[in-house]
Scaffold this motif. Structure first.
Motif, PDB file in Angstrom:
ATOM      1  N   UNK A 159       0.811  -1.225   0.000  1.00 46.31           N
ATOM      2  CA  UNK A 159       0.000   0.000   0.000  1.00 46.31           C
ATOM      3  C   UNK A 159       0.840   1.269   0.000  1.00 46.31           C
ATOM      4  N   UNK A 160       1.885   1.288   0.826  1.00 45.99           N
ATOM      5  CA  UNK A 160       2.765   2.457   0.895  1.00 45.99           C
ATOM      6  C   UNK A 160       4.217   2.050   0.690  1.00 45.99           C
ATOM      7  N   UNK A 161       4.420   1.071  -0.152  1.00 43.24           N
ATOM      8  CA  UNK A 161       5.764   0.626  -0.467  1.00 43.24           C
ATOM      9  C   UNK A 161       6.339  -0.261   0.626  1.00 43.24           C
ATOM     10  N   UNK A 162       7.659  -0.383   0.630  1.00 44.31           N
ATOM     11  CA  UNK A 162       8.310  -1.207   1.633  1.00 44.31           C
ATOM     12  C   UNK A 162       8.175  -0.579   3.004  1.00 44.31           C
ATOM     13  N   UNK A 163       8.025  -1.419   3.991  1.00 43.69           N
ATOM     14  CA  UNK A 163       7.895  -0.952   5.354  1.00 43.69           C
ATOM     15  C   UNK A 163       7.422  -2.096   6.222  1.00 43.69           C
ATOM     16  N   UNK A 164       7.330  -1.843   7.521  1.00 37.42           N
ATOM     17  CA  UNK A 164       6.794  -2.843   8.436  1.00 37.42           C
ATOM     18  C   UNK A 164       5.352  -2.463   8.726  1.00 37.42           C
ATOM     19  N   UNK A 165       4.434  -3.407   8.493  1.00 42.58           N
ATOM     20  CA  UNK A 165       3.000  -3.133   8.604  1.00 42.58           C
ATOM     21  C   UNK A 165       2.413  -3.825   9.837  1.00 42.58           C
ATOM     22  N   UNK A 166       1.595  -3.094  10.576  1.00 41.40           N
ATOM     23  CA  UNK A 166       0.896  -3.654  11.722  1.00 41.40           C
ATOM     24  C   UNK A 166      -0.488  -3.028  11.801  1.00 41.40           C
ATOM     25  N   UNK A 167      -1.435  -3.735  12.416  1.00 40.23           N
ATOM     26  CA  UNK A 167      -2.802  -3.223  12.491  1.00 40.23           C
ATOM     27  C   UNK A 167      -3.258  -2.995  13.915  1.00 40.23           C
TER      28      UNK A 167
END
Length: 284
Positions: free
Chosen positions: A104-112
């Motif tokens: 969604x916003x490129x590379x990164x660490x995603x958490x909810x």
């Protein structure tokens, strides 16, 4: 990080009011196996993990949800409890460079923000688990998105589906703004949402139709850590084992939620037909 098995085992027995011997008999293991596990003398096997957590879930003891509730009560002011569904074990430090570049916003660490949502994303993977993280966003720059035109165009650009519109000044400006922060808070965009956005990008529906269709999916918000500075302020505090019983439950629940969402999308397409602007009107 290992599972907090010995504490979970004690909690499950206490809730179900079972002695070690009684529980051992019910799940088909020796009492000494549970005793040594509760004392932390042995690391549980994958078979024992599955037996205990499946037994708990099938007896309506949702230990991971209970742990979520206690962690939410224990986080300090200005801290945030987040959840990361992992297909496999996280080894070493958290990194922003592991994910795909077309997220969604490129590379990164995603958490909810939701344990349930994290589980539903990884329930189809054999070795998946959910990690709890405590995040303290002090002294960090954040950008928050809503379900709106800016968010739709920004993630469409990151996912590489804008085609001829990719180099439009408005799109470039939106992407640059997303990079001027340490972390992002934004609606979660799963494959259903992406198909809706694709309908907007291809000119099938207007921006207003798209927004209302996306709102129907109701997936909650995600935190996207875009750099090390932000990720260093997130700490893993718990790893949750996902039994097959729990995974099956969330797969079924997600299917039911998807059906309701899809029905609302159909109604939103009709109700807001002709309202708003098409993408070629916005990006002239």
């Amino acid at each position: 990080m290992d599972y907090n098995f010995k504490e979970d085992l004690k909690s499950i027995r206490e809730i179900l009011e079972l002695s070690q011997s009684e529980m051992a008999e019910k799940i088909g293991v020796e009492q000494v196996t549970l005793s040594r596990s509760e004392l932390g003398k042995t690391k549980p096997s994958s078979k024992l993990l599955e037996k205990v957590y499946s037994f708990a879930f099938e007896n309506n003891v949702k230990i991971n949800t209970l742990n979520e509730m206690f962690w939410k009560e224990s986080v300090k002011d200005k801290q945030v409890l987040l959840f990361h569904g992992a297909k496999d074990e996280i080894v070493g430090k958290l990194k922003t460079t592991v994910g795909r570049k077309n997220n969604d916003f490129g590379q990164g660490f995603y958490a909810g923000e939701s344990y349930n949502q994290a589980v539903s994303y990884v329930s189809n993977y054999d070795s998946s688990s959910v990690y709890f993280l405590v995040f303290e966003p002090r002294d960090l720059k954040c950008k928050k998105y809503g379900v709106d035109q800016d968010w739709m165009l920004t993630i469409a650009s990151y996912r590489g589906v804008l085609g001829d519109y990719e180099n439009h000044p408005m799109v470039k400006r939106l992407v640059e703004k997303s990079k001027e922060c340490d972390y992002i808070i934004a609606p979660i965009a799963d494959n259903r949402m992406f198909r809706i956005i694709d309908s907007f990008v291809s000119g099938e529906i207007t921006d207003e139709q798209c927004v209302h269709c996306l709102s129907a999916t109701n997936l909650g918000y995600q935190y996207v850590f875009t750099n090390k500075k932000a990720l260093d302020k997130a700490m893993i505090v718990e790893r949750c084992y996902l039994s097959k019983s729990e995974k099956d439950y969330y797969i079924s629940s997600k299917g039911q939620e998807n059906k309701i969402g899809e029905d609302k999308v159909k109604l939103a397409r009709r109700k807001y037909r002709g309202k708003g602007k098409y993408i070629d009107e916005i990006l002239k």
